[in-house]
Design a protein around this motif. Structure first.
Motif, PDB file in Angstrom:
ATOM      1  N   ARG A   1       9.160  11.729  10.842  1.00 39.24           N
ATOM      2  CA  ARG A   1       8.192  10.966  11.642  1.00 39.24           C
ATOM      3  C   ARG A   1       8.547   9.476  11.648  1.00 39.24           C
ATOM      4  N   GLY A   2       9.117   8.997  10.550  1.00 41.60           N
ATOM      5  CA  GLY A   2       9.542   7.600  10.536  1.00 41.60           C
ATOM      6  C   GLY A   2      10.634   7.329  11.553  1.00 41.60           C
ATOM      7  N   GLN A   3      11.622   8.238  11.636  1.00 42.26           N
ATOM      8  CA  GLN A   3      12.686   8.088  12.638  1.00 42.26           C
ATOM      9  C   GLN A   3      12.131   8.195  14.049  1.00 42.26           C
ATOM     10  N   PHE A   4      11.220   9.151  14.248  1.00 42.45           N
ATOM     11  CA  PHE A   4      10.626   9.310  15.576  1.00 42.45           C
ATOM     12  C   PHE A   4       9.805   8.077  15.946  1.00 42.45           C
ATOM     13  N   GLY A   5       9.081   7.516  14.966  1.00 37.09           N
ATOM     14  CA  GLY A   5       8.356   6.284  15.226  1.00 37.09           C
ATOM     15  C   GLY A   5       9.280   5.145  15.604  1.00 37.09           C
ATOM     16  N   SER A   6      10.480   5.120  15.009  1.00 33.56           N
ATOM     17  CA  SER A   6      11.466   4.092  15.371  1.00 33.56           C
ATOM     18  C   SER A   6      11.916   4.253  16.817  1.00 33.56           C
ATOM     19  N   ALA A   7      12.079   5.504  17.257  1.00 33.71           N
ATOM     20  CA  ALA A   7      12.463   5.747  18.651  1.00 33.71           C
ATOM     21  C   ALA A   7      11.368   5.286  19.600  1.00 33.71           C
ATOM     22  N   GLN A   8      10.102   5.548  19.239  1.00 31.01           N
ATOM     23  CA  GLN A   8       8.999   5.093  20.083  1.00 31.01           C
ATOM     24  C   GLN A   8       8.909   3.574  20.074  1.00 31.01           C
ATOM     25  N   ALA A   9       9.104   2.969  18.904  1.00 31.02           N
ATOM     26  CA  ALA A   9       9.051   1.511  18.819  1.00 31.02           C
ATOM     27  C   ALA A   9      10.188   0.866  19.606  1.00 31.02           C
TER      28      ALA A   9
ATOM     29  N   PRO B   1       3.559   2.273  16.154  1.00 31.54           N
ATOM     30  CA  PRO B   1       4.254   3.517  15.801  1.00 31.54           C
ATOM     31  C   PRO B   1       4.976   3.437  14.462  1.00 31.54           C
ATOM     32  N   LEU B   2       5.573   2.273  14.175  1.00 26.07           N
ATOM     33  CA  LEU B   2       6.301   2.122  12.909  1.00 26.07           C
ATOM     34  C   LEU B   2       5.361   2.167  11.708  1.00 26.07           C
ATOM     35  N   VAL B   3       4.296   1.367  11.772  1.00 22.54           N
ATOM     36  CA  VAL B   3       3.379   1.282  10.638  1.00 22.54           C
ATOM     37  C   VAL B   3       2.659   2.611  10.424  1.00 22.54           C
ATOM     38  N   LEU B   4       2.120   3.167  11.491  1.00 23.37           N
ATOM     39  CA  LEU B   4       1.348   4.398  11.339  1.00 23.37           C
ATOM     40  C   LEU B   4       2.232   5.577  10.944  1.00 23.37           C
ATOM     41  N   GLY B   5       3.458   5.624  11.475  1.00 19.96           N
ATOM     42  CA  GLY B   5       4.370   6.704  11.085  1.00 19.96           C
ATOM     43  C   GLY B   5       4.682   6.661   9.600  1.00 19.96           C
ATOM     44  N   ARG B   6       4.884   5.473   9.068  1.00 17.35           N
ATOM     45  CA  ARG B   6       5.183   5.347   7.646  1.00 17.35           C
ATOM     46  C   ARG B   6       3.951   5.605   6.781  1.00 17.35           C
TER      47      ARG B   6
ATOM     48  N   ALA C   1       1.715   9.582   2.829  1.00 15.16           N
ATOM     49  CA  ALA C   1       0.493  10.181   2.306  1.00 15.16           C
ATOM     50  C   ALA C   1       0.786  11.551   1.707  1.00 15.16           C
ATOM     51  N   THR C   2      -0.184  12.087   0.974  1.00 14.53           N
ATOM     52  CA  THR C   2      -0.014  13.404   0.344  1.00 14.53           C
ATOM     53  C   THR C   2      -0.024  14.534   1.366  1.00 14.53           C
ATOM     54  N   GLY C   3      -0.580  14.296   2.515  1.00 17.18           N
ATOM     55  CA  GLY C   3      -0.587  15.287   3.589  1.00 17.18           C
ATOM     56  C   GLY C   3      -0.803  14.597   4.912  1.00 17.18           C
ATOM     57  N   ALA C   4      -0.493  15.309   6.014  1.00 22.44           N
ATOM     58  CA  ALA C   4      -0.614  14.700   7.335  1.00 22.44           C
ATOM     59  C   ALA C   4      -2.046  14.287   7.637  1.00 22.44           C
ATOM     60  N   ALA C   5      -3.021  15.134   7.301  1.00 20.99           N
ATOM     61  CA  ALA C   5      -4.414  14.822   7.604  1.00 20.99           C
ATOM     62  C   ALA C   5      -4.865  13.550   6.886  1.00 20.99           C
ATOM     63  N   ALA C   6      -4.527  13.438   5.597  1.00 23.73           N
ATOM     64  CA  ALA C   6      -4.901  12.242   4.838  1.00 23.73           C
ATOM     65  C   ALA C   6      -4.198  11.004   5.379  1.00 23.73           C
ATOM     66  N   GLY C   7      -2.925  11.143   5.768  1.00 25.43           N
ATOM     67  CA  GLY C   7      -2.192  10.013   6.326  1.00 25.43           C
ATOM     68  C   GLY C   7      -2.785   9.527   7.625  1.00 25.43           C
ATOM     69  N   TYR C   8      -3.186  10.467   8.489  1.00 22.59           N
ATOM     70  CA  TYR C   8      -3.782  10.062   9.754  1.00 22.59           C
ATOM     71  C   TYR C   8      -5.146   9.413   9.555  1.00 22.59           C
ATOM     72  N   GLU C   9      -5.895   9.825   8.564  1.00 18.90           N
ATOM     73  CA  GLU C   9      -7.167   9.163   8.280  1.00 18.90           C
ATOM     74  C   GLU C   9      -6.944   7.695   7.929  1.00 18.90           C
ATOM     75  N   ARG C  10      -5.956   7.418   7.085  1.00 20.33           N
ATOM     76  CA  ARG C  10      -5.651   6.031   6.721  1.00 20.33           C
ATOM     77  C   ARG C  10      -5.176   5.242   7.944  1.00 20.33           C
ATOM     78  N   ALA C  11      -4.331   5.868   8.747  1.00 21.75           N
ATOM     79  CA  ALA C  11      -3.794   5.185   9.925  1.00 21.75           C
ATOM     80  C   ALA C  11      -4.900   4.796  10.884  1.00 21.75           C
ATOM     81  N   TRP C  12      -5.856   5.685  11.111  1.00 18.83           N
ATOM     82  CA  TRP C  12      -6.908   5.380  12.074  1.00 18.83           C
ATOM     83  C   TRP C  12      -7.993   4.487  11.492  1.00 18.83           C
ATOM     84  N   LEU C  13      -8.114   4.459  10.177  1.00 20.53           N
ATOM     85  CA  LEU C  13      -8.999   3.479   9.555  1.00 20.53           C
ATOM     86  C   LEU C  13      -8.482   2.065   9.835  1.00 20.53           C
TER      87      LEU C  13
END
Length: 435
Positions: A55-63, A379-384, A389-401
């Protein structure tokens, strides 16, 4: 492409013949523009799987799309004093269409993807400010909110149309043809524009190669850009760009990975969310037009509508991605989360109100160029954040916070600082001067 002289200018509250046809063509321009942006996010799971990307590499492509986006938005917008906006818009459409086609090559990988996204971003960076500058050549200051909303509806409509259509293309022909199809759509729009486009009667004259067109001096560009209203609008648009980029890049993966939705259901959810954006933008524009007609001045106070909607959008993002149960997520995504979208209309019309006509293209381009840095970083910050995070769901919660916090802070700044009438008066720019 003849520019009308002062005697041909329509009065306040009227539009010249051809104003709304021009707005409709620019609506289609933005539809294709945002379909181009959405294709990478919609094809993301297939691209990551086939090319073996994190996801980090993909975020780099989007960025990478935004690597030259800001510089191009500023540089090309400065050219509006010397080159007619009809020519600039045609050149952009041809360039971004051509940038999509190399991904049809079967061996094109991450390097080609990044290179074409950089080129695509350079071609699309000036799209919104130059399109708005062209549109304001057709509509007087007091009448701009609704056509600006219509222009921005093209962004939502582009994603809404692209989500199911490109999902089908990906399923039927593979993800590479998703890039090819939006490239061909852009070439089709460019052909129609080349045949039908012309400048509006309110468009400022362009300088000859020697730069000898005379303009009223007006306030220096630096004073306009450092006015409180422009600074507040710029940061608010930064937050909205962050939000839009996060949605385009990560919502499909969130729905598929964290919630287990099928690709078809994910595409329909993204389309529904984009339609909600369009509905909110149009409703805001129609209400503003009614207020303008009733009061005889530009409608819906930007500091009121912009600040309140940013706050509501922040609260909705929290409800959807942090605290919301599964049954609440889709209804919230198809409504309240779209409430921050009208800030783009508010920001553009507020900046245009402060800028004299001959500086309008530059001001809009610089504000868009700087605020779109939010789309680069997101894309870079949220992808990282998700990867760490310990799981995708927890990571997305932090990203959207984090995203909700940015929207809320932007709402506070808009409420405190966005006063375009006050700043225009302080800079010596009369109301209808800011055409």
């Amino acid at each position: 492409m003849r520019i009308a002289g002062p005697k041909e200018r329509p009065g306040p509250g009227t539009q010249a013949p051809g104003a709304w046809p021009a707005a409709r063509l620019l609506l289609l321009f933005m539809v294709v523009n945002f379909a181009d942006k959405a294709v990478l996010g919609l094809a993301g799971p297939e691209i990551m799987n086939e090319l073996g990307l994190s996801r980090g590499q993909f975020g780099s492509a989007q960025a990478a799309f935004f690597a030259l986006f800001s510089l191009s938005a500023i540089g090309v917008s400065l050219l509006t004093r010397r080159i007619r906006s009809t020519v600039l818009l045609l050149a952009m459409a041809l360039a971004w269409s051509a940038a999509q086609l190399p991904m049809l090559w079967p061996t094109a990988g991450l390097g080609v993807l990044i290179a074409t996204r950089v080129l695509l971003g350079a071609a699309e960076g000036p799209a919104a400010p130059v399109a708005a500058h062209h549109l304001y050549g057709w509509f007087a200051q007091r009448d701009r909110t609704l056509p600006t909303a219509v222009l921005l509806v093209g962004a939502a409509a582009g994603v809404a149309l692209a989500a199911p259509a490109l999902t089908w293309v990906i399923a039927a022909w593979g993800w590479r043809w998703a890039f090819g199809s939006v490239g061909l759509a852009g070439l089709g729009w460019a052909l129609v524009w080349a045949l039908r486009a012309r400048e509006g009667p309110l468009a400022p004259p362009v300088a000859d190669p020697a730069g000898t067109v005379e303009h009223d001096a007006g306030p220096p560009l630096a004073r306009i850009l450092t006015s409180p209203s422009v600074l507040a609008a710029g940061f608010a648009c930064f937050a909205v760009y962050w939000h839009i980029s996060a949605q385009l890049t990560w919502v499909p993966d969130y729905l598929h990975t964290a919630l287990g939705w099928s690709p078809g259901a994910t595409g329909l959810a993204v389309a529904a969310g984009s339609l909600a954006n369009a509905a909110v933008l149009l409703t805001h524009g129609l209400l503003a037009r009614r207020a303008s007609a009733r009061r005889g001045r530009p409608g819906l106070l930007p500091e009121g509508s912009g600040a309140g909607l940013l706050m509501l959008g922040a609260a909705a993002a929290l409800a959807v991605f942090v605290a919301g149960p599964p049954w609440l997520k889709l209804p919230m995504m198809c409504g309240p989360i779209a409430l921050s979208a009208p800030m783009m209309t508010v920001g553009q019309t507020a900046c245009a109100r402060i800028a004299p006509a001959h500086r309008r293209g530059a001001v809009l381009g610089i504000v868009v160029g700087l605020s779109s840095v939010g789309a680069v970083v997101s894309p870079l910050v949220l992808g990282r954040i998700v990867d760490g995070a310990t799981g995708a769901a927890a990571g997305y919660e932090r990203a959207w916070l984090l995203t909700a916090a940015l929207l809320a802070f932007a709402g506070v700044l808009v409420a405190a600082l966005l006063r375009p009438d006050r700043d225009a008066h302080r800079l010596g720019v009369p109301g209808e001067e800011a055409t």
